[in-house]
Design a protein around this motif. Structure first.
Motif, short mmCIF file in Angstrom:
data_model
loop_
_atom_site.label_atom_id
_atom_site.label_comp_id
_atom_site.label_asym_id
_atom_site.label_seq_id
_atom_site.Cartn_x
_atom_site.Cartn_y
_atom_site.Cartn_z
N GLY A 259 0.65 -1.63 0.05
CA GLY A 259 -0.12 -0.24 0.69
C GLY A 259 0.85 1.49 0.19
N GLU A 260 0.82 1.96 1.13
CA GLU A 260 1.22 3.58 1.10
C GLU A 260 2.61 3.33 1.35
N THR A 261 2.80 2.66 2.26
CA THR A 261 4.26 2.10 2.92
C THR A 261 5.31 2.19 1.93
N ARG A 262 6.18 2.71 2.18
CA ARG A 262 7.81 2.25 1.51
C ARG A 262 9.32 2.46 2.20
N ILE A 263 8.94 1.70 3.40
CA ILE A 263 10.18 1.68 4.30
C ILE A 263 9.36 0.78 5.76
N ALA A 264 9.70 -0.15 5.65
CA ALA A 264 9.61 -1.49 6.57
C ALA A 264 11.14 -1.79 7.68
N ALA A 265 10.76 -1.91 8.37
CA ALA A 265 12.51 -2.55 9.33
C ALA A 265 11.43 -3.21 10.00
N PHE A 266 13.01 -4.46 10.57
CA PHE A 266 12.44 -5.49 12.01
C PHE A 266 14.03 -6.04 12.12
#
Length: 408
Positions: A259-266
């Protein structure tokens, strides 16, 4: 206002307790994503052994340093280029390698040296600085502060652990397994009716309730414990995670990135292999493989083609095997890259050699590149962030050097 899953759950729970006194909540809108590519940053907590992941069997000194851990094609590792072989636990990723969607950078490190502390090493990795206290927050958050059109949903910090990487002045969203929303069936129904006129919030409530049901089925424990944070971190690095939490986290990241998210971190824990590394690293790499393949599947071909996944660890490990079938805290390590946006099928980085005089402090793989330079070039190519801002603000004092060509 920062839109987090915790705040959504708190608001929804309050609604369930006193619906008669609560007006309709303010509608929430999200701006269009300011760029079209995706970035996933995975922190491998505990110090990943670069020489076991990317086995330099072509180096004449390698076998003598790794008696029981020596790898290479003869030990079942996949030959990549006549010098490096891929650990067998990463075999599920070989199709990505052949498709040019998996690559590595060997002999990289943060500027952190000598003390070899997990806590200090991880703090510098996530802060993106050469020393403590040189900048506030994490480098991903400082990147967001450089870019126009950023909203809370642009970036997600996912997981139960603190992610310094995304802390700072820019708004980010957060989600962690185990943060439950306790509402009776009647309260759920009333909250749904109350939010019916606001499609976005109605959908968000349904998503939160569904995530809670998934969390309870995972039985991952409480998000906030009462024990010391440092002790919790050490235990998480020493103890392998239970169940398939890494896949749940990766699946949620993929869902948001569609969707709208462009960065994820885990983060993925369990890389501190002082003893019985053969088994411990196999399991850790299996979790990493599953997380990457879950991202690929969840994103789908179109979004995966615009995605770069980068996995980094706070430091590498000693080149010599210790007396318990493991390795100790080192210096130089490796970066893993995956995704349809990367230029893979290559092992990059200048190899320093494994002769004793080539080692750092005569014990560790000598770093030949600053990992922050590789990260900066990824950010430049994916988001269009300017080189001057990356060097001055995102990674203060960094000289990015020449473009290593990590992206297509």
């Amino acid at each position: 206002m920062q839109m987090t899953r915790r705040s959504l759950l708190a608001r929804s729970a309050a609604l369930g307790c006193s619906l008669a006194a609560s007006p309709l909540l303010t509608p929430v809108t999200f701006a269009a994503a300011p760029w079209d590519t995706r970035l996933v940053v995975v922190i491998l907590r505990g110090g990943m052994d670069a020489l076991d992941v990317m086995q330099p069997y072509g180096d004449p000194d390698y076998a003598g340093l790794r008696q029981s851990l020596a790898g290479g094609p003869a030990a079942g590792a996949a030959d990549l280029d006549g010098f490096y072989a891929l650990h067998p636990a990463l075999a599920p990723l070989l199709p990505l390698w052949r498709a040019g969607q998996l690559g590595f950078v060997q002999a990289v490190s943060t500027p952190y040296r000598d003390r070899r502390s997990h806590f200090d090493g991880q703090d510098l990795l996530e802060a993106g600085t050469a020393g403590p206290g040189e900048a506030e927050g994490g480098w991903l958050n400082r990147l967001l502060q450089q870019l126009p059109g950023v909203e809370a949903r642009t970036a997600f910090a996912i997981g139960q652990e603190r992610m310094l990487l995304l802390q700072g002045g820019a708004p980010v969203s957060q989600w962690a397994p185990g943060a439950g929303l306790a509402m009776s069936p009647q309260a759920e129904r009333l909250a749904g009716l109350l939010m019916e006129e606001d499609p976005l919030f109605h959908a968000a409530l349904n998503e939160a309730l569904e995530l809670t049901r998934q969390d309870l089925s995972l039985d991952l424990g409480q998000e906030d414990g009462s024990s010391d944070e440092g002790e919790d971190m050490m235990m998480s690095m020493m103890t392998a995670p239970k169940g398939k939490a890494h896949q749940e986290v990766a699946a949620y990241a993929a869902q948001q990135l569609r969707g709208e998210t462009r960065i994820a971190a885990f983060s993925i824990n369990g890389w501190d292999t002082h003893q019985r590394q053969a088994n411990g690293l196999k399991n850790a790499l299996g979790r990493l493989s599953e997380a990457i393949l879950t991202l690929q599947s969840g994103l789908g071909p179109q979004a995966w083609g615009k995605t770069a996944v980068v996995a980094v660890s706070e430091f590498g490990r000693t080149v010599r095997e210790n007396g318990t079938g493991g390795t100790d805290h080192g210096t130089g390590g490796a970066m893993l890259l995956a995704g349809g946006a990367i230029r893979g099928g290559r092992v990059l980085g200048r190899w320093p050699g494994l002769a004793e005089t080539d080692l750092y402090d005569r014990r560790d793989l000598m770093p030949t590149a600053d990992v922050r330079g590789q990260l900066a070039w990824l950010l430049h190519g994916l988001t269009g962030a300017g080189r001057s801002g990356l060097q001055a603000n995102v990674f203060p004092g960094l000289d990015m050097g020449a473009d290593p060509g990590l992206l297509l």
